[in-house]
Design a protein around this motif. Structure first.
Motif, PDB file in Angstrom:
ATOM      1  N   ILE A 272       0.950  -1.152   0.300  1.00  0.00           N
ATOM      2  CA  ILE A 272      -0.030  -0.387   0.492  1.00  0.00           C
ATOM      3  C   ILE A 272       0.355   1.403   0.153  1.00  0.00           C
ATOM      4  O   ILE A 272       0.649   2.601   0.292  1.00  0.00           O
ATOM      5  N   THR A 273       2.155   1.202   0.065  1.00  0.00           N
ATOM      6  CA  THR A 273       2.902   2.529  -0.292  1.00  0.00           C
ATOM      7  C   THR A 273       2.174   3.599  -1.294  1.00  0.00           C
ATOM      8  O   THR A 273       2.660   4.608  -0.662  1.00  0.00           O
ATOM      9  N   VAL A 274       2.075   3.185  -2.516  1.00  0.00           N
ATOM     10  CA  VAL A 274       1.324   4.479  -3.513  1.00  0.00           C
ATOM     11  C   VAL A 274      -0.139   4.968  -2.744  1.00  0.00           C
ATOM     12  O   VAL A 274      -0.236   5.668  -3.526  1.00  0.00           O
ATOM     13  N   HIS A 275      -0.486   3.807  -2.463  1.00  0.00           N
ATOM     14  CA  HIS A 275      -1.512   4.357  -1.714  1.00  0.00           C
ATOM     15  C   HIS A 275      -1.368   5.131  -0.884  1.00  0.00           C
ATOM     16  O   HIS A 275      -2.196   5.910  -0.627  1.00  0.00           O
ATOM     17  N   LYS A 276      -0.878   5.178   0.014  1.00  0.00           N
ATOM     18  CA  LYS A 276       0.130   6.035   1.251  1.00  0.00           C
ATOM     19  C   LYS A 276       0.469   7.192   0.689  1.00  0.00           C
ATOM     20  O   LYS A 276      -0.450   8.087   1.368  1.00  0.00           O
ATOM     21  N   LEU A 277       0.906   7.305  -0.230  1.00  0.00           N
ATOM     22  CA  LEU A 277       1.449   8.173  -0.727  1.00  0.00           C
ATOM     23  C   LEU A 277      -0.110   8.942  -1.949  1.00  0.00           C
ATOM     24  O   LEU A 277      -0.189  10.525  -1.654  1.00  0.00           O
ATOM     25  N   ALA A 278      -0.446   7.763  -2.289  1.00  0.00           N
ATOM     26  CA  ALA A 278      -1.798   8.796  -2.246  1.00  0.00           C
ATOM     27  C   ALA A 278      -2.420   9.597  -1.735  1.00  0.00           C
ATOM     28  O   ALA A 278      -3.230  10.728  -1.948  1.00  0.00           O
TER      29      ALA A 278
END
Length: 526
Positions: A272-278
């Motif tokens: 969820i790295t990208v999700h967290k950044l988003a």
């Protein structure tokens, strides 16, 4: 002489009598002769029969002599036979005794044989049952063997499938034992950590976590061995290059066959790295958006103030010139009409009517613009009472025209009572107006509950319209018919549509030219 005559007559009579008697006797004699002849013939026949019988008796006597001799011989033979029978009877009696002995022996032998046969039958039945049981057991063994082979094959295929599934899964999957040593590590985990399976097998899970989060991460991992499952738990892992990835972990425990202890744990992760950044980006955007909304709200309030000022200008500044135009035209018609010909007077009347129409248009526009700013005063109301009150507006027209009005079920609904009343008045006005050219106007009003909304309709038998123009029906100043045929400025249905849409509903219509029209509007059930 007379006596002599009498005597002669008497004699003659006696003679005749004797002749008659003689004749009778002769007849009798003749009959007797015939009888005698007949008897003689019968006697002759009887004699011949007697001779024949005597001859037959002679023959019979000879036959009897022969028969007596035969009988005497047979008697002698019978005596011999009787003697032989006596001897045979004695022999038979002896044989019978022997037979009785043999019969008694046979009875004993038969009883023994029956007992042996019964025993054999029992043994045979027991053998049959035993064979059936053995055959059943063999079938069960074969079935169990087949099931075991199938189960082993399924288990093998399942293991292969699970192995392929773990290896080919897009999600990172990891397995560790009761000592938190890694026992399985799929390709997705290799990609996300930069480590190969060979590098991590047998090593502690700690190698996956950043130095700053090892203790807290191992504490969360440790809870799985107390029987808890990780359900959407966020744990960071570190890539071999030092970058940190945020993962959501979901785990399940694998128990021992007795179900008493945990032998390993399998976990699936979601990056969820990208999700967290988003999310962080969205948070920043929301902050910016809130600021923009505040600015837009301020701009909208200013625009509304300008619109109100514009409306005021239309309602006051534009009306003054219109009143001047109407006033001066009225003066011209009253004071100088003699100086004008019919054409001039006609032109002045057109200018006056156009000025009046323009005033009506201004009023309609102001009313239409106010609808957008009006705050709804929602409440529940009785629709039938509302329709009855709306019909009172057209009481004079309803009594002077031939109008057949049918009102079916009208469910109660919720909304702004004043505005919805305007909807009914506009729709009723249209139904009456466009059915005016019919000898008998037929208007039907009804409503029904459909899913989560109430749909009302009003149907007329008027002139109708072409459905290819239905898209323009609810627009401002849109008309389906000439103004010369039907009065109006084309704002009524636009107001209806705006009111209904403001309530969260919609409007539509169905029609055919010269076959009337049906207008529908829906209101949500709240």
């Amino acid at each position: 002489m007379a006596v002599k005559t009498v005597i002669i007559v008497g004699l003659e009579m006696e003679k005749i009598k004797k002749n008659n008697e003689l004749h009778i006797v002769n007849k009798e004699h003749l009959i007797q002769s015939l009888e005698i002849e007949k008897l003689e013939a019968e006697l002759d026949i009887a004699y011949k029969e007697l001779v024949f019988q005597n001859e037959k008796m002679v023959k019979l006597a000879a036959t009897l002599i022969v028969a007596n001799k035969e009988l005497a011989f047979q008697n002698q033979e019978k005596v011999k036979r009787a003697q032989e029978l006596v001897i045979a009877n004695k022999e038979l009696a002896f044989q019978n005794k022997e037979k009785e002995k043999r019969a008694a022996e046979l009875i004993l032998a038969n009883k023994k044989l029956v007992f042996q046969n019964d025993e054999k039958d029992k043994r045979e039945q027991e053998l049959v049952i035993a064979n059936k049981e053995l055959a059943f057991q063999n079938k069960e063994k074969e079935k169990r063997a087949a099931e075991l082979i199938l189960a082993n094959e399924v288990h093998r295929k399942t293991n292969e499938y699970l192995e392929n599934l773990i290896n080919c899964a897009n999600a990172p999957i990891i397995v560790w034992n009761s000592e938190f040593k890694i026992t399985r590590f799929n390709k997705a985990f290799e990609i996300i950590t930069g480590r190969s399976e060979k590098e991590v097998l047998g090593k502690s899970l700690q190698i996956l976590f950043p130095a700053s989060g090892k203790e807290s991460s191992m504490e969360l991992i440790g809870q799985t061995h107390t029987g808890e499952k990780m359900v959407v738990v966020e744990i960071d892992i570190v890539h071999i290059d030092g970058s940190v990835r945020k993962l959501q972990w979901n785990s399940a425990n694998i128990l021992s066959p007795d179900g008493e202890s945990i032998i390993s744990t399998i976990a699936q992760c979601h990056d969820i790295t990208v999700h967290k950044l988003a999310e962080e980006e969205i948070r920043k955007l929301n902050e910016t958006l809130e600021q923009k909304v505040t600015e837009r709200t301020k701009q909208l309030e200013e625009a509304n103030k300008e619109l109100e000022a514009f409306s005021y200008s239309i309602s006051h500044d534009l009306r003054t010139p219109l009143r001047h135009i109407e006033g001066f035209i009225d003066l011209l018609l009253k004071s100088n009409s003699a100086q004008l010909d019919e054409t001039g007077i006609h032109y002045l009347k057109i200018i006056s009517e156009s000025s009046t129409d323009m005033g009506n248009l201004i009023d309609a526009l102001l009313s239409f613009s106010r609808l957008g700013r009006t705050e709804l005063q929602r409440k529940k109301f009785n629709t039938r009472n509302m329709v009855d009150e709306s019909l009172k507006t057209f009481q004079e027209e309803l009594t002077t025209r031939d109008v057949e009005l049918t009102i079916s079920s009208l469910p109660d609904t919720t909304g702004d009572e004043y505005l919805i009343t305007q909807v009914w008045i506009n729709l009723l006005s249209n139904a009456l107006k466009y059915s005016r050219k019919k000898d008998k106007a037929v208007i039907e009003i009804g409503g029904e509950l459909v899913n989560k909304e109430t749909i009302f309709h009003i149907k007329d038998n008027g002139v109708g319209f072409d459905m290819k123009y239905a898209g323009k029906l609810f627009g401002v100043f849109q008309r389906m018919h000439k103004a010369a045929d039907f009065e109006g400025i084309g704002i009524g249905l636009a107001n209806v549509n705006r009111i209904v849409m403001k309530h969260g509903g919609k409007c539509w219509a169905e029609s055919e030219v010269d076959k009337g029209a049906t207008f529908y509007f829906s209101l949500p059930i709240k």
